[in-house]
Motif scaffolding. Structure first.
Motif, mmCIF file in Angstrom:
data_model
loop_
_atom_site.group_PDB
_atom_site.id
_atom_site.type_symbol
_atom_site.label_atom_id
_atom_site.label_comp_id
_atom_site.label_asym_id
_atom_site.label_seq_id
_atom_site.Cartn_x
_atom_site.Cartn_y
_atom_site.Cartn_z
ATOM 1 N N SER A 1 40.687 44.073 32.028
ATOM 2 C CA SER A 1 40.519 43.865 33.471
ATOM 3 C C SER A 1 41.445 42.765 33.987
ATOM 4 C CB SER A 1 39.063 43.502 33.788
ATOM 5 O OG SER A 1 38.784 42.191 33.351
ATOM 6 N N ASN A 2 42.442 42.390 33.176
ATOM 7 C CA ASN A 2 43.385 41.357 33.600
ATOM 8 C C ASN A 2 44.199 41.769 34.817
ATOM 9 O OD1 ASN A 2 42.955 39.080 32.198
ATOM 10 N ND2 ASN A 2 44.616 39.328 30.712
ATOM 11 N N SER A 3 44.637 43.037 34.822
ATOM 12 C CA SER A 3 45.425 43.521 35.956
ATOM 13 C C SER A 3 44.589 43.536 37.231
ATOM 14 C CB SER A 3 45.974 44.913 35.669
ATOM 15 O OG SER A 3 44.885 45.786 35.397
ATOM 16 N N MET A 4 43.294 43.786 37.056
ATOM 17 C CA MET A 4 42.375 43.785 38.191
ATOM 18 C C MET A 4 42.296 42.383 38.795
ATOM 19 S SD MET A 4 40.515 45.791 39.954
ATOM 20 C CE MET A 4 39.145 45.791 41.110
ATOM 21 N N ASN A 5 42.165 41.370 37.936
ATOM 22 C CA ASN A 5 42.114 39.989 38.401
ATOM 23 C C ASN A 5 43.405 39.600 39.110
ATOM 24 O OD1 ASN A 5 39.581 39.562 37.455
ATOM 25 N ND2 ASN A 5 40.184 38.389 35.644
ATOM 26 N N ALA A 6 44.521 40.058 38.576
ATOM 27 C CA ALA A 6 45.817 39.729 39.167
ATOM 28 C C ALA A 6 45.901 40.254 40.594
ATOM 29 C CB ALA A 6 46.939 40.300 38.317
ATOM 30 N N VAL A 7 45.320 41.423 40.817
ATOM 31 C CA VAL A 7 45.338 42.030 42.155
ATOM 32 C C VAL A 7 44.465 41.215 43.112
ATOM 33 C CG1 VAL A 7 44.686 44.060 43.501
ATOM 34 C CG2 VAL A 7 45.788 44.350 41.279
ATOM 35 N N LEU A 8 43.319 40.736 42.592
ATOM 36 C CA LEU A 8 42.379 40.030 43.444
ATOM 37 C C LEU A 8 42.732 38.557 43.641
ATOM 38 C CD1 LEU A 8 39.054 41.514 42.029
ATOM 39 C CD2 LEU A 8 40.222 42.152 44.125
ATOM 40 N N GLU A 9 43.607 38.028 42.806
ATOM 41 C CA GLU A 9 43.973 36.615 42.901
ATOM 42 C C GLU A 9 44.899 36.408 44.093
ATOM 43 O OE1 GLU A 9 45.772 35.161 39.309
ATOM 44 O OE2 GLU A 9 45.383 33.068 39.845
ATOM 45 N N ARG A 10 44.531 35.451 44.958
ATOM 46 C CA ARG A 10 45.353 35.153 46.145
ATOM 47 C C ARG A 10 46.105 33.848 45.933
ATOM 48 N NH1 ARG A 10 41.855 33.988 50.565
ATOM 49 N NH2 ARG A 10 43.739 33.719 51.781
ATOM 50 N N TRP A 11 47.375 33.833 46.295
ATOM 51 C CA TRP A 11 48.212 32.633 46.148
ATOM 52 C C TRP A 11 48.599 32.098 47.515
ATOM 53 C CZ3 TRP A 11 49.392 30.425 41.441
ATOM 54 C CH2 TRP A 11 49.073 31.190 40.304
ATOM 55 N N LEU A 12 48.555 30.789 47.679
ATOM 56 C CA LEU A 12 49.003 30.130 48.906
ATOM 57 C C LEU A 12 49.885 28.946 48.511
ATOM 58 C CD1 LEU A 12 45.734 30.023 51.092
ATOM 59 C CD2 LEU A 12 47.742 31.464 51.456
ATOM 60 N N PRO A 13 50.798 28.548 49.409
ATOM 61 C CA PRO A 13 51.652 27.396 49.092
ATOM 62 C C PRO A 13 50.814 26.119 48.969
ATOM 63 C CG PRO A 13 52.453 28.582 51.031
ATOM 64 C CD PRO A 13 51.111 29.143 50.714
ATOM 65 N N VAL A 14 51.216 25.234 48.053
ATOM 66 C CA VAL A 14 50.575 23.923 47.948
ATOM 67 C C VAL A 14 51.021 23.117 49.162
ATOM 68 C CG1 VAL A 14 50.514 21.754 46.643
ATOM 69 C CG2 VAL A 14 50.419 23.945 45.433
ATOM 70 N N VAL A 15 50.059 22.582 49.904
ATOM 71 C CA VAL A 15 50.358 21.813 51.115
ATOM 72 C C VAL A 15 51.258 20.621 50.771
ATOM 73 C CG1 VAL A 15 49.364 20.479 53.017
ATOM 74 C CG2 VAL A 15 48.188 22.512 52.174
ATOM 75 N N GLY A 16 52.378 20.519 51.487
ATOM 76 C CA GLY A 16 53.327 19.439 51.248
ATOM 77 C C GLY A 16 54.371 19.793 50.201
ATOM 78 N N PHE A 17 54.166 20.926 49.512
ATOM 79 C CA PHE A 17 55.112 21.371 48.474
ATOM 80 C C PHE A 17 55.457 22.847 48.682
ATOM 81 C CE2 PHE A 17 53.040 17.678 46.752
ATOM 82 C CZ PHE A 17 54.017 17.016 46.029
ATOM 83 N N ASP A 25 43.433 31.141 44.408
ATOM 84 C CA ASP A 25 41.998 30.953 44.674
ATOM 85 C C ASP A 25 41.193 30.954 43.377
ATOM 86 O OD1 ASP A 25 42.367 33.650 44.162
ATOM 87 O OD2 ASP A 25 41.165 34.350 45.851
ATOM 88 N N LEU A 26 41.859 31.197 42.236
ATOM 89 C CA LEU A 26 41.186 31.087 40.936
ATOM 90 C C LEU A 26 41.474 29.731 40.297
ATOM 91 C CD1 LEU A 26 41.794 34.640 39.392
ATOM 92 C CD2 LEU A 26 39.861 33.831 40.757
ATOM 93 N N GLY A 27 42.198 28.871 41.043
ATOM 94 C CA GLY A 27 42.465 27.521 40.558
ATOM 95 C C GLY A 27 43.684 27.411 39.659
ATOM 96 N N ARG A 28 44.577 28.427 39.720
ATOM 97 C CA ARG A 28 45.795 28.362 38.900
ATOM 98 C C ARG A 28 46.958 27.836 39.739
ATOM 99 N NH1 ARG A 28 47.423 33.043 35.262
ATOM 100 N NH2 ARG A 28 47.553 34.307 37.156
ATOM 101 N N LEU A 29 47.926 27.204 39.057
ATOM 102 C CA LEU A 29 49.102 26.664 39.740
ATOM 103 C C LEU A 29 50.366 27.327 39.233
ATOM 104 C CD1 LEU A 29 47.477 23.503 40.078
ATOM 105 C CD2 LEU A 29 49.477 23.748 41.523
ATOM 106 N N ARG A 30 51.326 27.479 40.151
ATOM 107 C CA ARG A 30 52.573 28.154 39.809
ATOM 108 C C ARG A 30 53.746 27.381 40.403
ATOM 109 N NH1 ARG A 30 52.437 33.935 42.268
ATOM 110 N NH2 ARG A 30 53.123 32.870 44.154
#
Length: 184
Positions: A1-17, A25-30
């Motif tokens: 179900s990893n691909s499923m999580n990848a679809v549901l994971e939302r990414w937003l820019p880090v404020v100030g960066f 929204d899963l608490g991961r950083l990129r």
């Protein structure tokens, strides 16, 4: 179900960066991909990379080192998640982990709230000084076990309060699990 999580994971820019780092929204950083230019030769591309936050030995909170314009700075992951998905920290509030797990930095588990609410959380999850570890405790863990046994045998809260030298309210809270919930 990893691909499923990848679809549901939302990414937003880090404020100030923005453009440099994103947070999910899963608490991961990129770290975002970037082109590094050189004066003498052709530029090259650095590909995006999921970062591995480190947990503070003392605090247990996860943090990352971010770099911008040649300067580095350390940031708590939970602050970055809240900043991106909820907004700036309101004056006088702090980050709260809803389930008490400092390692769970999913947006759904985080909120800005008062210190008082944060401490109420800690009590609820047993991550603070609860039970007999609490300096104001009137009962020891074995006493609570024995009080609950007496209650199960039909002793009234008034009887329990007299027997254990506590208020009826304390007896009621200990017996019903409203307090001392860390004792099964």
């Amino acid at each position: 179900s990893n691909s499923m999580n990848a679809v549901l994971e939302r990414w937003l820019p880090v404020v100030g960066f923005e453009g440099l780092y994103s947070v999910s929204d899963l608490g991961r950083l990129r770290r975002e991909s970037k082109v590094v230019s050189r004066k003498t030769t052709a530029g090259y591309r650095i590909s995006e990379k999921i970062m591995s936050p480190g947990a503070g030995v003392k605090s247990g909170y996860f943090s990352v080192i971010l770099s911008k314009d040649g300067a580095t700075s350390t940031h708590y992951v939970h602050h970055l998640v809240l900043g991106a998905f909820v907004g700036a920290r309101p004056v006088g509030q702090e980050a709260c982990h809803g389930d008490g797990d400092r390692g769970n930095n999913a947006a759904a588990n985080l909120r800005w709230d008062t210190r008082k609410a944060n401490h109420a959380d800690k009590k609820l999850h047993g991550t603070g000084t609860v039970g007999e570890r609490h300096p104001g405790a009137k009962l020891s863990d074995p006493m609570v076990v024995s009080l609950r046994k007496r209650r199960a045998e039909g002793a009234s809260f008034t009887t329990l309060s007299n027997e254990f030298g506590i208020t009826r309210m304390t007896a009621h809270r200990a017996a019903t699990g409203a307090s001392w919930s860390h004792i099964a």
